[in-house]
Design a protein around this motif. Structure first.
Motif, PDB file in Angstrom:
ATOM      1  N   UNK A  27      24.219 -12.839 -54.823  1.00 20.03           N
ATOM      2  CA  UNK A  27      24.757 -13.947 -55.617  1.00 20.03           C
ATOM      3  C   UNK A  27      25.668 -14.821 -54.742  1.00 20.03           C
ATOM      4  N   UNK A  28      26.510 -14.172 -53.935  1.00 18.52           N
ATOM      5  CA  UNK A  28      27.418 -14.918 -53.063  1.00 18.52           C
ATOM      6  C   UNK A  28      26.637 -15.695 -52.007  1.00 18.52           C
ATOM      7  N   UNK A  29      25.615 -15.067 -51.438  1.00 18.86           N
ATOM      8  CA  UNK A  29      24.800 -15.730 -50.413  1.00 18.86           C
ATOM      9  C   UNK A  29      24.051 -16.935 -50.975  1.00 18.86           C
ATOM     10  N   UNK A  30      23.691 -16.875 -52.253  1.00 16.47           N
ATOM     11  CA  UNK A  30      22.939 -17.969 -52.869  1.00 16.47           C
ATOM     12  C   UNK A  30      23.823 -19.152 -53.214  1.00 16.47           C
ATOM     13  N   UNK A  31      25.117 -18.971 -53.198  1.00 14.87           N
ATOM     14  CA  UNK A  31      26.033 -20.081 -53.571  1.00 14.87           C
ATOM     15  C   UNK A  31      26.238 -21.055 -52.458  1.00 14.87           C
TER      16      UNK A  31
END
Length: 184
Positions: free
Chosen positions: A180-184
């Motif tokens: 989720x963090x990488x996709x932000x």
């Protein structure tokens, strides 16, 4: 908001906080032999002596932590005190970290320890716990050992029978959060 509504909301909030601090009688009356039997019943290869040690520690050690951390309120009120710096420890992951570390000192040979998290993806407060299973078994075949839920008084149940929380393996939750963090 009218003062009448403010009073109603204050009463609802108060009832919620009181309910969060209530410790059911069956939790206050420890069932250490029952927990030991449940752990031993996980698999015929579980050493009964190990099951008894884990049960004894799972009940006794959180009560030591409760005293050391000056837990005098329900978990959510105590969490607030910890977050305000008024208490040293007592968040769910503190209980889980410390109980897991203490149990690991036992050098368990027929049992495995796991970590799980509930509510990582919804509005409810995220919650961490320790799970004990037979050696080689999956985390969700084990038993939840949750001292946070009742402020140091142990709650335990088979993972899939815990009606209050839907547990997920901690490493999987960390993977989801990293993605989720990488996709932000």
């Amino acid at each position: 908001m009218t003062s009448r509504m403010q009073v109603i909301w204050a009463m609802v909030a108060g009832l919620f906080l009181v309910a969060c601090g209530a410790v059911p009688d069956d939790v206050r009356a420890p069932d250490q032999p029952g927990l030991a039997r449940a752990i031993a019943a996980l698999d015929p290869e579980v050493a009964p002596e190990e099951a008894q040690r884990v049960a004894r520690i799972a009940y006794a050690y959180p009560l030591e932590l409760r005293a050391a951390w000056n837990v005098t309120d329900g978990p959510l009120v105590h969490n607030t005190k910890v977050n305000q710096g008024r208490r040293p420890r007592g968040l769910c992951w503190h209980w889980a970290d410390d109980l897991e570390a203490r149990l690991r000192l036992e050098g368990l040979e027929s049992l495995s320890l796991h970590r799980a998290i509930a509510n990582h993806d919804n509005i409810r407060i995220e919650h961490s716990t320790v799970i004990v299973s037979a050696k080689g078994d999956a985390w969700d075949e084990g038993i939840v050992l949750d001292p946070w839920r009742y402020g140091g008084y142990l709650f335990w149940a088979p993972v899939l029978e815990d009606e209050r929380y839907g547990w997920e393996e901690r490493s999987r939750v960390f993977e989801i959060k990293a993605a989720r963090t990488a996709a932000q």
